[in-house]
Design a protein around this motif. Structure first.
Motif, short mmCIF file in Angstrom:
data_model
loop_
_atom_site.label_atom_id
_atom_site.label_comp_id
_atom_site.label_asym_id
_atom_site.label_seq_id
_atom_site.Cartn_x
_atom_site.Cartn_y
_atom_site.Cartn_z
N VAL A 229 0.85 -1.20 0.00
CA VAL A 229 0.00 0.00 0.00
C VAL A 229 0.88 1.25 0.00
N ALA A 230 1.96 1.20 0.79
CA ALA A 230 2.88 2.34 0.85
C ALA A 230 3.48 2.64 -0.51
N TRP A 231 3.82 1.58 -1.26
CA TRP A 231 4.44 1.81 -2.57
C TRP A 231 3.45 2.33 -3.60
N LEU A 232 2.18 2.35 -3.27
CA LEU A 232 1.18 2.99 -4.15
C LEU A 232 1.01 4.46 -3.82
N MET A 233 1.66 4.92 -2.76
CA MET A 233 1.56 6.31 -2.33
C MET A 233 2.76 7.10 -2.85
N PRO A 234 2.54 8.11 -3.68
CA PRO A 234 3.67 8.92 -4.16
C PRO A 234 4.49 9.53 -3.02
N ALA A 235 3.82 9.83 -1.91
CA ALA A 235 4.52 10.45 -0.78
C ALA A 235 5.62 9.54 -0.24
N ALA A 236 5.39 8.23 -0.24
CA ALA A 236 6.38 7.31 0.31
C ALA A 236 7.70 7.41 -0.44
N TYR A 237 7.66 7.66 -1.74
CA TYR A 237 8.88 7.77 -2.53
C TYR A 237 9.66 9.03 -2.16
N SER A 238 8.96 10.10 -1.82
CA SER A 238 9.63 11.33 -1.40
C SER A 238 10.32 11.14 -0.06
N PHE A 239 9.63 10.51 0.90
CA PHE A 239 10.22 10.31 2.22
C PHE A 239 11.37 9.29 2.17
N GLU A 240 11.23 8.26 1.35
CA GLU A 240 12.33 7.31 1.19
C GLU A 240 13.53 8.00 0.55
N GLY A 241 13.27 8.83 -0.45
CA GLY A 241 14.35 9.57 -1.10
C GLY A 241 15.05 10.52 -0.15
N MET A 242 14.27 11.17 0.72
CA MET A 242 14.85 12.07 1.70
C MET A 242 15.79 11.32 2.63
N ARG A 243 15.39 10.13 3.08
CA ARG A 243 16.22 9.36 4.01
C ARG A 243 17.51 8.87 3.35
N THR A 244 17.45 8.47 2.09
CA THR A 244 18.67 8.00 1.43
C THR A 244 19.70 9.12 1.31
N ILE A 245 19.24 10.36 1.13
CA ILE A 245 20.17 11.48 1.06
C ILE A 245 20.80 11.74 2.43
N LEU A 246 19.97 11.78 3.48
CA LEU A 246 20.48 12.11 4.81
C LEU A 246 21.32 11.00 5.41
N LEU A 247 20.96 9.75 5.16
CA LEU A 247 21.65 8.63 5.80
C LEU A 247 22.78 8.06 4.95
N ASP A 248 22.61 8.06 3.63
CA ASP A 248 23.61 7.44 2.75
C ASP A 248 24.29 8.43 1.82
N GLY A 249 23.77 9.66 1.76
CA GLY A 249 24.34 10.64 0.85
C GLY A 249 24.08 10.32 -0.61
N THR A 250 23.03 9.53 -0.89
CA THR A 250 22.71 9.09 -2.24
C THR A 250 21.40 9.70 -2.70
N VAL A 251 21.40 10.20 -3.94
CA VAL A 251 20.19 10.75 -4.53
C VAL A 251 19.55 9.67 -5.40
N ARG A 252 18.36 9.21 -5.02
CA ARG A 252 17.66 8.15 -5.75
C ARG A 252 16.71 8.77 -6.76
N LEU A 253 17.19 9.00 -7.96
CA LEU A 253 16.34 9.58 -8.99
C LEU A 253 15.25 8.61 -9.43
N ASP A 254 15.51 7.31 -9.27
CA ASP A 254 14.49 6.33 -9.65
C ASP A 254 13.26 6.45 -8.75
N LEU A 255 13.48 6.69 -7.46
CA LEU A 255 12.36 6.88 -6.55
C LEU A 255 11.56 8.13 -6.91
N MET A 256 12.28 9.19 -7.25
CA MET A 256 11.60 10.43 -7.60
C MET A 256 10.79 10.27 -8.88
#
Length: 292
Positions: A229-256
């Motif tokens: 259900v979460a993966w059907l929510m566009p918002a989940a991709y934004s929050f996951e992308g935010m965490r990858t930047i802060l925790l791993d320093g990686t920009v996930r363009l695929d999520l965006m």
């Protein structure tokens, strides 16, 4: 002048009112029947609107799910706590974009309903899509007014700047705002059809998706049967992308990219729902029957 105590009826807890012939008739100052009558009135009002009934159980359930998933995740990932400071503040600020974007659109629309102005608007040359464009613009303005000061205060109070996310922050902002518009348009259409009994949907709808949007914890913290259900929510991709930047320093363009793809679908559905509800309301004469 008398002080009221001279009236025997008042001393005995009895009030008086004019009778059929103009003579005062004593009535009890307190009556369980009158209390029961008002309780029955409020019960009928409650039962006449299913959104009001749903709301009674809705908020405790949302809170329980949200903080239950958060507690489970932190209990199983204690190392995350040391990194959680910036992640949680970023989650709060990004969530506020989604919340204020949706509520800003819905409130702007409902203000027209409360003032009984919808009928006046649509005897003018205004088109429904033009109203949608105006509501979206007001949503953007309201969101900026609400979020920008909070983000600046976070720098002064906590030494954390969400602007350190860089250019991806613009992508997250627009993605969350588009999703907010989609929800706000659909909710506004439903309120237009169902009236004031459904106004609580303007606040309830956005919080209903919060536990499934992975605002404060990753999607992996959710049970497998809920994660989809979460993966059907566009918002989940934004929050996951935010965490990858802060925790791993990686920009996930695929999520965006996936988030924006879903946003286009939801925005189209939300706009269609609003326009469809508007046509029904205009056909049934509901535009002139809205108001406080």
């Amino acid at each position: 002048m008398s002080d009221g105590l001279a009236d025997p009826a008042r001393r005995d807890g009895i009030a008086s009112m004019p009778g059929a012939e103009g003579r005062p008739v004593a009535v009890p100052a307190w009556s369980i029947r009158r209390v029961t009558a008002m309780v029955r009135r409020y019960t009928y009002l409650l039962l006449s609107s299913w959104p009001r009934i749903l709301e009674l159980a809705y908020w405790p359930t949302v809170q329980m799910l949200m903080w239950g998933f958060m507690t489970m995740f932190l209990a199983e990932n204690s190392s995350y706590i040391g990194q959680a400071f910036g992640v949680l503040i970023s989650g709060v600020l990004l969530w506020d974009i989604l919340f204020r974007g949706q509520i800003g659109l819905a409130i702007s629309f409902m203000e027209e309903m409360w003032s009984r102005n919808l009928g006046h608007l649509f005897v003018s040359p205004l088109r429904p899509l033009e109203l949608v464009a105006a509501l979206v613009t007001m949503s953007l303005i309201r969101t900026l007014i609400g979020v920008v000061p909070a983000s600046i205060l976070a720098i002064f109070f906590f030494g954390f700047s969400i602007y350190d996310l860089g250019l991806p922050l613009v992508g997250f902002f627009l993605s969350l705002l588009i999703f907010a518009w989609a929800i706000g348009l659909a909710v506004s259409g439903l309120v237009l059809l169902w009236g004031q009994g459904a106004e609580s949907l303007a606040w309830a709808a956005i919080f209903g998706i919060m536990p499934f949007s992975a605002v404060y914890y990753p999607v992996t913290a959710l049970p497998d049967w809920i994660a989809w259900v979460a993966w059907l929510m566009p918002a989940a991709y934004s929050f996951e992308g935010m965490r990858t930047i802060l925790l791993d320093g990686t920009v996930r363009l695929d999520l965006m990219a996936i988030g924006y793809g879903l946003n286009l679908v939801y925005l189209a559905l939300g706009t269609f729902a609003f326009l469809r509800c508007f046509r029904i309301a205009r056909r049934d004469g509901l535009l002139l029957q809205q108001g406080e």
